[in-house]
Write a protein that holds these residues in place. Sequence first.
Motif, PDB file in Angstrom:
ATOM      1  N   GLU A 256       5.239   7.771  -2.712  1.00 19.29           N
ATOM      2  CA  GLU A 256       4.998   6.926  -1.541  1.00 19.29           C
ATOM      3  C   GLU A 256       3.524   6.626  -1.345  1.00 19.29           C
ATOM      4  N   ALA A 257       2.712   6.928  -2.350  1.00 23.07           N
ATOM      5  CA  ALA A 257       1.278   6.677  -2.249  1.00 23.07           C
ATOM      6  C   ALA A 257       1.014   5.193  -2.078  1.00 23.07           C
TER       7      ALA A 257
ATOM      8  N   GLY B  70      16.983  -4.723 -11.748  1.00 21.50           N
ATOM      9  CA  GLY B  70      16.076  -5.752 -11.253  1.00 21.50           C
ATOM     10  C   GLY B  70      15.813  -5.567  -9.763  1.00 21.50           C
ATOM     11  N   ALA B  71      14.556  -5.758  -9.363  1.00 18.88           N
ATOM     12  CA  ALA B  71      14.221  -5.624  -7.943  1.00 18.88           C
ATOM     13  C   ALA B  71      13.585  -6.921  -7.474  1.00 18.88           C
ATOM     14  N   VAL B  72      14.100  -7.476  -6.401  1.00 17.70           N
ATOM     15  CA  VAL B  72      13.615  -8.742  -5.869  1.00 17.70           C
ATOM     16  C   VAL B  72      12.785  -8.455  -4.628  1.00 17.70           C
ATOM     17  N   GLY B  73      11.629  -9.089  -4.503  1.00 16.26           N
ATOM     18  CA  GLY B  73      10.861  -8.876  -3.279  1.00 16.26           C
ATOM     19  C   GLY B  73       9.397  -9.186  -3.449  1.00 16.26           C
ATOM     20  N   ASP B  74       8.625  -8.790  -2.451  1.00 13.23           N
ATOM     21  CA  ASP B  74       7.227  -9.208  -2.338  1.00 13.23           C
ATOM     22  C   ASP B  74       6.307  -8.230  -3.056  1.00 13.23           C
ATOM     23  N   GLU B  75       5.245  -8.764  -3.681  1.00 20.65           N
ATOM     24  CA  GLU B  75       4.348  -7.916  -4.456  1.00 20.65           C
ATOM     25  C   GLU B  75       3.645  -6.856  -3.608  1.00 20.65           C
ATOM     26  N   LEU B  76       3.536  -7.125  -2.296  1.00 24.31           N
ATOM     27  CA  LEU B  76       2.780  -6.184  -1.477  1.00 24.31           C
ATOM     28  C   LEU B  76       3.437  -4.812  -1.442  1.00 24.31           C
ATOM     29  N   THR B  77       4.670  -4.749  -1.874  1.00 25.82           N
ATOM     30  CA  THR B  77       5.331  -3.446  -1.885  1.00 25.82           C
ATOM     31  C   THR B  77       5.575  -2.923  -3.299  1.00 25.82           C
ATOM     32  N   HIS B  78       5.200  -3.688  -4.331  1.00 23.61           N
ATOM     33  CA  HIS B  78       5.623  -3.246  -5.660  1.00 23.61           C
ATOM     34  C   HIS B  78       4.940  -1.981  -6.144  1.00 23.61           C
TER      35      HIS B  78
ATOM     36  N   CYS C 285      -5.771   9.720  -4.017  1.00 29.03           N
ATOM     37  CA  CYS C 285      -6.491   8.504  -4.383  1.00 29.03           C
ATOM     38  C   CYS C 285      -7.061   7.885  -3.108  1.00 29.03           C
ATOM     39  N   SER C 286      -6.193   7.582  -2.157  1.00 33.38           N
ATOM     40  CA  SER C 286      -6.626   7.029  -0.857  1.00 33.38           C
ATOM     41  C   SER C 286      -6.296   8.003   0.257  1.00 33.38           C
ATOM     42  N   VAL C 287      -7.192   8.083   1.239  1.00 38.97           N
ATOM     43  CA  VAL C 287      -6.848   8.747   2.495  1.00 38.97           C
ATOM     44  C   VAL C 287      -5.874   7.834   3.222  1.00 38.97           C
ATOM     45  N   GLU C 288      -4.689   8.371   3.547  1.00 38.70           N
ATOM     46  CA  GLU C 288      -3.671   7.516   4.159  1.00 38.70           C
ATOM     47  C   GLU C 288      -3.364   7.909   5.599  1.00 38.70           C
ATOM     48  N   SER C 289      -3.417   9.200   5.857  1.00 38.25           N
ATOM     49  CA  SER C 289      -3.109   9.678   7.220  1.00 38.25           C
ATOM     50  C   SER C 289      -3.635  11.095   7.345  1.00 38.25           C
ATOM     51  N   GLU C 290      -3.752  11.553   8.586  1.00 39.40           N
ATOM     52  CA  GLU C 290      -4.231  12.908   8.818  1.00 39.40           C
ATOM     53  C   GLU C 290      -3.299  13.910   8.163  1.00 39.40           C
ATOM     54  N   ARG C 291      -2.024  13.664   8.331  1.00 36.19           N
ATOM     55  CA  ARG C 291      -1.039  14.612   7.808  1.00 36.19           C
ATOM     56  C   ARG C 291      -1.121  14.699   6.284  1.00 36.19           C
ATOM     57  N   GLN C 292      -1.185  13.501   5.666  1.00 42.27           N
ATOM     58  CA  GLN C 292      -1.255  13.479   4.197  1.00 42.27           C
ATOM     59  C   GLN C 292      -2.516  14.182   3.718  1.00 42.27           C
ATOM     60  N   LEU C 293      -3.642  13.913   4.375  1.00 45.67           N
ATOM     61  CA  LEU C 293      -4.905  14.456   3.894  1.00 45.67           C
ATOM     62  C   LEU C 293      -4.977  15.967   4.095  1.00 45.67           C
ATOM     63  N   LEU C 294      -4.572  16.418   5.275  1.00 47.98           N
ATOM     64  CA  LEU C 294      -4.698  17.854   5.540  1.00 47.98           C
ATOM     65  C   LEU C 294      -3.714  18.665   4.704  1.00 47.98           C
ATOM     66  N   ALA C 295      -2.527  18.129   4.531  1.00 43.64           N
ATOM     67  CA  ALA C 295      -1.556  18.834   3.684  1.00 43.64           C
ATOM     68  C   ALA C 295      -2.116  18.988   2.275  1.00 43.64           C
ATOM     69  N   THR C 296      -2.714  17.916   1.770  1.00 46.36           N
ATOM     70  CA  THR C 296      -3.274  17.975   0.429  1.00 46.36           C
ATOM     71  C   THR C 296      -4.450  18.946   0.385  1.00 46.36           C
TER      72      THR C 296
ATOM     73  N   ASN D 103       5.634   3.682  -8.565  1.00 43.97           N
ATOM     74  CA  ASN D 103       5.625   5.123  -8.322  1.00 43.97           C
ATOM     75  C   ASN D 103       6.927   5.792  -8.731  1.00 43.97           C
ATOM     76  N   LEU D 104       7.995   5.011  -8.857  1.00 47.31           N
ATOM     77  CA  LEU D 104       9.288   5.598  -9.230  1.00 47.31           C
ATOM     78  C   LEU D 104       9.205   6.364 -10.542  1.00 47.31           C
ATOM     79  N   VAL D 105       8.348   5.886 -11.452  1.00 48.67           N
ATOM     80  CA  VAL D 105       8.210   6.571 -12.736  1.00 48.67           C
ATOM     81  C   VAL D 105       7.744   7.995 -12.512  1.00 48.67           C
ATOM     82  N   ASN D 106       6.859   8.162 -11.541  1.00 50.26           N
ATOM     83  CA  ASN D 106       6.307   9.469 -11.236  1.00 50.26           C
ATOM     84  C   ASN D 106       7.331  10.314 -10.488  1.00 50.26           C
TER      85      ASN D 106
END
Lengths: 311, 311, 311, 311
Positions: free
Chosen positions: D280-281, A10-18, D77-88, A23-26
């Motif tokens: 971490e996307a 179970g993970a407790v916390g705010d949806e803005l980070t869920h 999916c989203s451009v997140e940072s220069e490093r992420q984008l250029l590496a990809t 992504n853990l599945v990936n």
Amino acid sequence: MHGVTRTVVGAVGDELTHQTLENLVNQFPQAVESVMPIQKRFKLVSREAHPANSTVTLRDRGIVVGGRKIQIMAGPCSVESERQLLATAEAVKAAGATILRGGAFKPRTSPYEFQGLGVRGLKLLAKARKETGLAIITELLSEDHADLVGECADIIQIGARNAQNFQLLIAAARTGKPVLLKRGPSMRIEEWLLAGEYVLSSDNPNLLFCERGIRTVETYTRNTLDLSTIPIIKKESHCPIVIDPSQGCGRAELVMAMCKGAVAMGADGLLIEVHPNPAEALSDGAQQLNLEDFARLMSELKPFIAAVGRE
Amino acid sequence: MHGVTRTVVGAVGDELTHQTLENLVNQFPQAVESVMPIQKRFKLVSREAHPANSTVTLRDRGIVVGGRKIQIMAGPCSVESERQLLATAEAVKAAGATILRGGAFKPRTSPYEFQGLGVRGLKLLAKARKETGLAIITELLSEDHADLVGECADIIQIGARNAQNFQLLIAAARTGKPVLLKRGPSMRIEEWLLAGEYVLSSDNPNLLFCERGIRTVETYTRNTLDLSTIPIIKKESHCPIVIDPSQGCGRAELVMAMCKGAVAMGADGLLIEVHPNPAEALSDGAQQLNLEDFARLMSELKPFIAAVGRE
Amino acid sequence: MHGVTRTVVGAVGDELTHQTLENLVNQFPQAVESVMPIQKRFKLVSREAHPANSTVTLRDRGIVVGGRKIQIMAGPCSVESERQLLATAEAVKAAGATILRGGAFKPRTSPYEFQGLGVRGLKLLAKARKETGLAIITELLSEDHADLVGECADIIQIGARNAQNFQLLIAAARTGKPVLLKRGPSMRIEEWLLAGEYVLSSDNPNLLFCERGIRTVETYTRNTLDLSTIPIIKKESHCPIVIDPSQGCGRAELVMAMCKGAVAMGADGLLIEVHPNPAEALSDGAQQLNLEDFARLMSELKPFIAAVGRE
Amino acid sequence: MHGVTRTVVGAVGDELTHQTLENLVNQFPQAVESVMPIQKRFKLVSREAHPANSTVTLRDRGIVVGGRKIQIMAGPCSVESERQLLATAEAVKAAGATILRGGAFKPRTSPYEFQGLGVRGLKLLAKARKETGLAIITELLSEDHADLVGECADIIQIGARNAQNFQLLIAAARTGKPVLLKRGPSMRIEEWLLAGEYVLSSDNPNLLFCERGIRTVETYTRNTLDLSTIPIIKKESHCPIVIDPSQGCGRAELVMAMCKGAVAMGADGLLIEVHPNPAEALSDGAQQLNLEDFARLMSELKPFIAAVGRE
């Protein structure tokens, strides 16, 4: 939590980070089989945020949507001419409607179909408003027209095709006018509530949900009108709910029955397409009622309105 | 008929040969772009074949479905025990139901779920019938049980998963007992009418259609109950239509509202899951009403039944 | 587990009792908002139960489905005559098919459509089997015919309309013959796996899943063939997966492309409708290939079969 | 044309007036049962209008979509940072991609989710374009950004939620840049073609269709990727078709198989989400491939590209 075949974390916390959790599945496919979010994702539209029903008052008109009175919004699919609009406006007012609907900007599946009168349509709506005292609801299609439409309309309608056009939702909300948000043709209720969240989080508390049917495997009707949304929206949200049986069925002959059901189930308003001569309508003729049928509908609805204890 | 971009050829004749016409697309792909059937494919169930409403009388009980009185069919999802069944039967009778529902043979998505009491369940239903005078509706799952179920039941139910199991439909029809045909979860209305045609063409005129929701993109409810089927079945067919809000929603809390809508729209009957203790039900606990809620439902339905001019 | 807005309670135990947990929502609506099952509900069909791919060997024929060779099952929608069947059998064999399909009992949407030759059709299939050495796949429609069909067929087909006719599944499984289980038109993959569970739990390990399209909002094709089921079934289950592009598309012209995709994605077999003269077929003429197109298909598939490293 | 049970009247003429014909059902319900349009409603996108395949050339890059080479569009999916984008960008280029995808403006179901870097994202895309020579595809969300996005992008993407936001389609078309039009989640193929008609009728011939799955009853995958659109779009239209397996499945593990199927069936391009660290996307992590998996995918696709005779 260790079971025989699975371990649950179970993970407790705010949806803005869920998102990161999903992504853990990936990231660890061997270790994490699935991530199930539990928190509800909508806030401002939720019943938890506002336990009482909220009402939407059309500013200078004394019309309250979501109160004791069921508000009837009626009028042509498209504004076609002054004569057509005013004839309809007077007839629907006489039959008991308080809000006039009419499309000035029309979204059409094909570029070769009638696209609406545009600004001239808005002017005709303003005239009808002035002459009859009816409030106006009309659709906003383009961010660029938000001010123009907001000036004319008492309620800005967001159509089903634009239900997740969030830029348009924000532009509509920012006019300060009430926003009626139709459900998209394949939108889940949670997504609809979240689209409504875009309106409320843009500092506009005046949101109406409008069910107009979802697309299903059935082809007899244009859409499948999902009347269960009435008790569901009432349960999950404090915002009023309006039913559009015309789009929902695509067939005038079914509109009467759908309206009775909607009223019985607790709808706060009905949005009905009415045209003085549906057979010559420039759009969606098959689903518009003529003026006599509309008057008959209003009369036949009375016992059902009484049965739910409303006006 | 020659148009600018296409030539249309009309073919007059009997549907029994039109399959061959559709094959033309395959045989002459350069010449024939598409074949559009125009004739309706259902006959005996159609309103054209029998302009008046037909009614279904439960033989020795004086219960008429499709007449002025809206018939309420209520009872547990599964027959679980004598105590459970009789307690429910007495309570639903007291509240105004005339028909007792209860599954003896249960179709379950997983082989590991409770499959019903089988023959013992049928015996309990027979007992409840005798003790309360209620008519019985129960599901037929297997052709081999047609006689057994037909002996016990006043109405044989064909479940949604078997709605196009035509051998089962024929077996049910041949018992001579009325058949309630649920709509399959992805069945179009035309296909449902054609499935009903299997019953009527097996020399059994006592057919009831039962809407229980179709599967759509929505996941909030188990199914999307399509109340537009009420006016549509009334238009296309002469057979009565019954609404099952319990399967339709999968949530007891929504059943009340769905029943009001169904009554207002003209349903001839309601099929409602009721259990003395839903929380301990062996199947579908989440959608069963308890006895008090059912009594309250029956009471709250009254003004709507009055509003449609029925009993 | 206490969060800011919700408290989550974990329950460890066997699925046979989890129904009761879901009932908690109904029993304690104020306390329990929702119950989320976590355990997978299928066992015997799951990859966990049998990590290696399982193969299905057609008993006295040396044909293995699920092995290195992609097995092609081809033949007419319906068995119509000895001449039609034998001509097809010889042609598909010459082109590389190893299994002959042909319906003797046909489920038809309308009672007025051709219902198949029945027992005479089975005899013709037996004859074709003897003369060509091809294995036979044919559909079982009624529990009462299980022995009859089981005697004639090397694979018993369960059609889409009967995919959740569990009594039929059990009857098919008990013949001991391999069972090909089509996906129902609105079945979720989990439900399909659970229906397969009925076969395996009836002591018959020889199960083939067959994707034939689900019904969606699209009307251009008869169904939407869901090729993602190939990697999904491979991931979740050990059983072979066969693709039926004929039912999936309902249009012969699309079959070629769908077969290429299915092979590239890892299908273990293809089930293809072939008729010497589709334009005169008694059923589903629009989706059957003629003999030349089938031969061309088999030839064009070769580079794709090579690309997946199969035969 | 007089049949036994029905009389069919044929009407010859232009589609711009057929709406009026459909109204006849409403005007004369006793006389007209139904009106069936026969003419195809799309023109400029149709194969009839342009029998050869059309190709879309990215102006100053020599990249042709719809030609012999299958074009791979890959990126986060989203451009997140220069490093992420250029590496990809560097990794996908090394693996064989020619077009870099990346969202600067992101449509998100909830207003509380990451909405993209906006203009800063566009600048990073421009930088990646300059440094790697890759062409750029990015989504347009708002008419107000059409010029901004058109300046940066070699292909403007219209997302599924906006597939019938016709104002946005017209704004995109008017930039003169090629437009990639995703299929809406419940759009029929005819409607998709008609939406494309908005682009071509705005004097922009450079249209790409992109299938990304439709929403169905299945919940295992996020959408059901409809690969039959490849042969169907090829049949009905001259425009290239691109497949987006990432949105289609919502699961990275299925992307590989879907790409193989798409290539085998004739797709002109693939649009694949790739992220250096999917876990971490900031959006849609579960469906993005990491750099190694993408390189492996490109390598495994080779035999299938060869099998279709392309590069």
